[in-house]
Design a protein around this motif. Structure first.
Motif, short mmCIF file in Angstrom:
data_model
loop_
_atom_site.label_atom_id
_atom_site.label_comp_id
_atom_site.label_asym_id
_atom_site.label_seq_id
_atom_site.Cartn_x
_atom_site.Cartn_y
_atom_site.Cartn_z
N TRP A 78 0.85 -1.20 0.00
CA TRP A 78 0.00 0.00 0.00
C TRP A 78 0.87 1.24 0.00
O TRP A 78 1.22 1.76 -1.05
CB TRP A 78 -0.99 -0.01 1.17
N GLN A 79 1.26 1.75 1.16
CA GLN A 79 2.08 2.95 1.21
C GLN A 79 3.56 2.62 1.05
O GLN A 79 4.03 1.61 1.56
CB GLN A 79 1.86 3.70 2.53
N GLY A 80 4.27 3.49 0.34
CA GLY A 80 5.69 3.30 0.14
C GLY A 80 6.05 3.24 -1.33
O GLY A 80 5.19 3.40 -2.21
N LEU A 81 7.30 3.00 -1.62
CA LEU A 81 7.77 2.98 -3.01
C LEU A 81 8.89 1.97 -3.16
O LEU A 81 9.85 1.96 -2.38
CB LEU A 81 8.27 4.37 -3.42
N ARG A 82 8.76 1.12 -4.17
CA ARG A 82 9.80 0.20 -4.58
C ARG A 82 10.11 0.43 -6.05
O ARG A 82 9.36 1.12 -6.75
CB ARG A 82 9.37 -1.25 -4.35
N PHE A 83 11.18 -0.18 -6.53
CA PHE A 83 11.56 -0.01 -7.93
C PHE A 83 10.42 -0.42 -8.86
O PHE A 83 10.14 0.24 -9.85
CB PHE A 83 12.81 -0.84 -8.24
N CYS B 260 11.44 17.06 -8.54
CA CYS B 260 10.28 16.18 -8.33
C CYS B 260 10.46 15.34 -7.07
O CYS B 260 9.53 15.18 -6.27
CB CYS B 260 10.06 15.27 -9.54
N LEU B 261 11.66 14.79 -6.89
CA LEU B 261 11.93 13.98 -5.70
C LEU B 261 11.81 14.82 -4.44
O LEU B 261 11.20 14.40 -3.45
CB LEU B 261 13.32 13.36 -5.79
N ALA B 262 12.39 16.02 -4.46
CA ALA B 262 12.38 16.87 -3.27
C ALA B 262 10.96 17.27 -2.88
O ALA B 262 10.57 17.17 -1.70
CB ALA B 262 13.23 18.12 -3.52
N VAL B 263 10.17 17.70 -3.86
CA VAL B 263 8.80 18.12 -3.56
C VAL B 263 7.95 16.92 -3.14
O VAL B 263 7.15 17.00 -2.20
CB VAL B 263 8.18 18.82 -4.79
N GLY B 264 8.12 15.79 -3.83
CA GLY B 264 7.34 14.60 -3.52
C GLY B 264 7.59 14.10 -2.10
O GLY B 264 6.65 13.81 -1.36
N TYR B 265 8.86 14.00 -1.74
CA TYR B 265 9.18 13.54 -0.39
C TYR B 265 8.79 14.58 0.66
O TYR B 265 8.43 14.23 1.79
CB TYR B 265 10.67 13.21 -0.27
N SER C 52 2.13 12.80 -4.27
CA SER C 52 3.49 12.53 -3.82
C SER C 52 4.10 11.36 -4.59
O SER C 52 5.27 11.40 -4.99
CB SER C 52 3.50 12.24 -2.31
N TYR C 53 3.30 10.32 -4.82
CA TYR C 53 3.78 9.19 -5.61
C TYR C 53 4.09 9.63 -7.04
O TYR C 53 5.12 9.24 -7.62
CB TYR C 53 2.76 8.06 -5.63
#
Length: 392
Positions: A79-84, A273-278, A294-295
């Protein structure tokens, strides 16, 4: 077709002058094909058509930290989180956007704008229907709407990109940012019956409610929607933003700017994009299956950085030979994606690999997956040598 207009009458002297001027005008050339884009596409497609199984086969030989980490990254986050693996779909969305201005410029040499729109509409319909075929085979019954996977959202985002390809980069950037911001506000402030605004819970959010309202409970009850929480209708909208970002990058790559400047821009966009998303992830959780803002930002950021790696190594440094295996896959990505969805080679190659597994039981799965990848690649190589490229 463009409207025909009557030409003014000119005398012979003026006619010769006009002809001479036209002869001096430079003839538009087709844009150079980006080897990095084909290789990047092939690298990402590799993990879908058998790379994941190959890593699982290696893990079966004996667990170690490196292989186990790779196997972990080659599955979707529950559900929440990010993988390759959660970045694979956004990578394709980005690559579609990058390819649109390149294709548009090439077709502009022989087609009018309206002819190109008609071609784009037909291609979008074909991609959408291929998604339907793939999902129908997967679930075992006719299935039209398959927005939780790549093909149908790509079809929609591709057509939107074609519609705005002639707009200014400012318009495209504002549209990209506006979609993400608007989607975030919708999820944050619009409630649904029994669901409070700003809910990101599994199967208890606005995306889930909209799907049931528009597609019916029967849609949601099918695998993999109910147990995994995949969104469809509402969550398709923000996928367009990643393709629009690719559109901006594609227009940049076609410009006269130095390659170093282009690389810095791609890297800078990825890092932003990474900075704003995180930064917003504590408020807007990273949920692929809802395609939260965010994703969308974080996955697009990683996609940009991966594209930058291939662009730097292949188009800037000129190291091309190592990428040939990926290029073979990337140039027929749609074909191999549908082929592996409809034709299952595992049982076919197992006829030949099962005897090896008798002698090395732990290596049985590895033998099978290696054989599958080899057969798939040889089919693609045969097509490549004969200039057979399947496009939607």
């Amino acid at each position: 077709m463009e409207n025909l207009v009557s030409l003014p009458v000119v005398d012979a002297k003026n006619s010769l002058a006009v002809e001479s001027a036209m002869n001096r005008m430079p003839v538009a050339a087709a844009p150079e094909r980006l080897g990095s884009l084909d290789a990047f596409r092939g690298f990402i497609m590799l993990w879908i058509i058998g790379g994941e199984g190959l890593m699982v086969g290696l893990a079966a030989l004996g667990h170690n930290r490196v292989i186990d980490t790779i196997v972990y990254e080659l599955s979707h986050t529950p559900w929440q989180g990010l993988r390759f693996y959660d970045c694979i779909w956004p990578c394709f969305m980005l690559m579609v956007g990058v390819s649109v201005p390149l294709s548009f410029a090439k077709r502009s040499l022989t087609q009018t704008y309206h002819q190109q729109l008609a071609h784009a509409a037909k291609r979008s319909i074909v991609l959408f229907l291929l998604g339907s075929v793939r999902e129908s085979v997967l679930v075992g019954s006719p299935y039209l709407i398959e927005l939780s996977s790549a093909l149908q959202p790509i079809a929609i985002a591709y057509f939107v990109a074609v519609l705005v390809v002639r707009k200014s980069w400012r318009f495209q950037a504002l549209l990209c940012a506006g979609i993400l911001a608007g989607y975030a506000l919708v999820l944050a402030f619009i409630p649904a019956p029994g669901i409070s605004a700003g809910s990101y819970e599994l199967n208890h959010n606005l995306v889930h409610w909209v799907d049931i309202a528009l597609l019916g409970q029967a849609h949601w009850d099918r695998w993999p929607y109910a147990p995994e929480g995949w969104g469809t209708v509402l969550s398709t909208i923000p996928t367009i933003s990643t393709t629009l970002l690719g559109l901006l990058i594609g227009k940049l790559l076609m410009s006269a700017h130095a390659k170093q400047s282009k690389a810095k821009f791609i890297g800078g966009i990825g890092l932003v994009c990474l900075a704003v998303g995180y930064a917003i992830s504590p408020v807007v959780p990273v949920v692929m299956k809802m395609w939260t803002t965010s994703y969308g930002l974080i996955s697009a950021g990683w996609a940009c950085l991966m594209l930058l790696f291939f662009y730097w190594l292949i188009d800037m440094r000129g190291y091309r030979k190592w990428a040939f295996p990926f290029l073979i896959i990337g140039m027929n990505a749609i074909f191999i994606y549908m082929f592996t969805s409809l034709v299952h080679l595992d049982s076919m190659v197992n006829v030949f690999t099962k005897e090896l597994a008798v002698w090395l039981p732990k290596a049985g799965l590895l033998f099978q997956q290696v054989a599958v990848l080899v057969v798939e690649w040889l089919i693609l190589f045969w097509m490549y040598k004969r200039n057979v490229f399947v496009k939607a």
